[in-house]
Design an enzyme around this catalytic site. Structure first.
Site, PDB file in Angstrom:
ATOM      1  N   CYS A 256      30.932 104.268  99.611  1.00 38.35           N
ATOM      2  CA  CYS A 256      32.206 104.540  98.948  1.00 38.35           C
ATOM      3  C   CYS A 256      32.016 104.785  97.440  1.00 38.35           C
ATOM      4  O   CYS A 256      31.513 105.826  97.064  1.00 38.35           O
ATOM      5  CB  CYS A 256      33.202 103.411  99.234  1.00 38.35           C
ATOM      6  SG  CYS A 256      34.932 103.932  99.063  1.00 38.35           S
ATOM      7  N   HIS A 342      33.382 103.615 105.203  1.00 35.09           N
ATOM      8  CA  HIS A 342      32.988 102.201 105.324  1.00 35.09           C
ATOM      9  C   HIS A 342      32.395 101.899 106.699  1.00 35.09           C
ATOM     10  O   HIS A 342      33.122 101.605 107.643  1.00 35.09           O
ATOM     11  CB  HIS A 342      34.206 101.304 105.086  1.00 35.09           C
ATOM     12  CG  HIS A 342      34.565 101.160 103.646  1.00 35.09           C
ATOM     13  ND1 HIS A 342      34.191 100.072 102.881  1.00 35.09           N
ATOM     14  CD2 HIS A 342      35.245 101.977 102.813  1.00 35.09           C
ATOM     15  CE1 HIS A 342      34.635 100.226 101.650  1.00 35.09           C
ATOM     16  NE2 HIS A 342      35.279 101.372 101.578  1.00 35.09           N
ATOM     17  N   GLU A 344      30.898  99.273 107.682  1.00 32.87           N
ATOM     18  CA  GLU A 344      31.156  97.889 108.121  1.00 32.87           C
ATOM     19  C   GLU A 344      32.477  97.794 108.876  1.00 32.87           C
ATOM     20  O   GLU A 344      32.697  96.872 109.660  1.00 32.87           O
ATOM     21  CB  GLU A 344      31.147  96.930 106.923  1.00 32.87           C
ATOM     22  CG  GLU A 344      32.434  96.793 106.163  1.00 32.87           C
ATOM     23  CD  GLU A 344      32.791  98.009 105.323  1.00 32.87           C
ATOM     24  OE1 GLU A 344      33.928  98.081 104.837  1.00 32.87           O
ATOM     25  OE2 GLU A 344      31.927  98.894 105.143  1.00 32.87           O
TER      26      GLU A 344
END
Length: 368
Positions: A256, A342, A344
């Site tokens: 990001c 992202h 995750e």
């Protein structure tokens, strides 16, 4: 649960549009850039994501608060948003494991909000007009509200990472792990660290303005540049650190804001997007494999497609399928790569978690 007194609140946008609704959260007045998130779940993770620091979040899902809050779903040490805008707000929650209501959470974290708003109409307005500053108040209206809105700074040119980053270095993971990764905290989410540590990595997390020389003293096998808030072009300190990491040609992974900082370090410019990408359902194409990924995203800036196309230093690895923006790059001839989204994915689908494995494999190859 005590009955809540329903008081009026107002939302004023920078273009003059005004909404009247019901006050939720903390009574008060808060301003920031207004943006929307299309996620059906995960409101607590959104509110506690440091990348949203100082922003007013519009939840497009119509029901907010109905499953309460729980410490396990915190992405940082507290809510980072400036305010929230929702349609149907629930003071009650049905999840048995919840530790409290969203109302209690917002009051504790001093988040001002407004409910009973036609969020569909508001989101369509933002999509047409673009992200802009706004202000929510359960205290002010009329000229007084406008005067406060005029004081809210523009997100363009705003450096915010140093405000949300850790003040002192700290460790995560098993100190006996064979792989050590130095993490530059620009506003990192807890689930990024969990994904690294669960793969056998021992992390030392450094404050945003840490120099490469200080990070290098720890003897890391790889480096990670985190997500975070603000305008990447206002962060020359982080760009300088990343340049020095790349000069050493050690494994480097950015997510990001970290992606944007790496791009700038390679001579790629960034720009403020019309209304950004924020949600759990953004389609990405992996240029190398040809496969698509459904991703979690949260960013209001992007890197220049033209600069990437003309660059001799980087190549695109991932493309956003909705608007063809660059969603990932690799530095040619270096052990460095990054993505705009992202992996995750907390909340969100887990299509992209292979990127953490790719980073670890890069480190193992470098150590062998």
């Amino acid at each position: 649960m005590k009955l809540q007194k329903r008081e009026k609140a107002y939302l004023l946008l920078a273009d003059g549009m005004v909404f009247e609704g019901t006050a939720i959260g903390k009574k008060g007045t808060r301003g920031g850039e207004i943006c929307f998130n299309t996620g059906m779940t995960g409101y607590q993770e959104i509110y506690s994501d440091p990348s949203y620091y100082g922003q007013i979040i519009v939840n497009t899902n119509s029901h907010i608060g109905n499953y309460g809050t729980i410490e396990e779903e915190q992405e940082s040490n507290g809510a980072k948003i400036s305010g929230i805008v929702v349609n149907d707000y629930s003071y009650l929650f049905s999840r048995k494991t919840a530790e409290g209501s969203l109302q209690e959470y917002l009051e504790k974290n001093e988040v001002v909000g407004i409910a009973d708003i036609d969020t569909r109409m508001l989101v369509r307005h933002i999509r047409n007009k673009g992200a802009m500053n706004a202000i929510i108040s359960s205290e002010l209206s009329g000229d007084a509200l406008q005067n406060e809105l005029d004081k809210v700074p523009s997100m363009a040119g705003l450096e915010l990472s140093s405000l949300v980053s850790t003040k002192e270095p700290y460790y995560e993971g098993d100190e006996n792990s064979e792989i050590k990764v130095a993490v530059l905290d620009l506003g990192i989410k807890k689930n990024i660290l969990r994904n690294l540590c669960s793969r056998g990595i021992y992390c030392k997390v450094f404050p945003a303005k840490t120099s490469f020389e200080e990070m290098q003293e720890w003897g890391a096998d790889g480096y990670f540049i985190s997500n975070g808030p603000g305008d990447p072009s206002a962060m020359p300190y982080a760009v300088e650190t990343v340049k020095k990491i790349m000069d050493k040609d050690v494994p480097l992974f950015g997510i990001c804001l970290g992606h944007q900082i790496m791009a700038i370090a390679c001579g790629i410019s960034t720009y403020k997007m019309h209304h950004g990408h924020r949600g759990l359902n953004h389609p990405i194409k992996n240029v190398k494999s040809g496969l698509s990924e459904i991703t979690s995203q949260n960013h209001g800036f992007a890197i220049s497609e033209k600069d990437v196309e003309n660059s001799e230093l980087v190549e695109a690895t991932h493309i956003h399928l909705n608007d063809k923006t660059i969603a990932g790059i690799k530095v040619k001839g270096k052990k460095a790569f990054c993505v705009q989204y992202h992996p995750e994915s907390s909340p969100g689908p887990h299509d992209s978690r292979y990127l953490f494995d790719q980073f670890i494999e890069l480190i193992r190859e470098s150590k062998s």
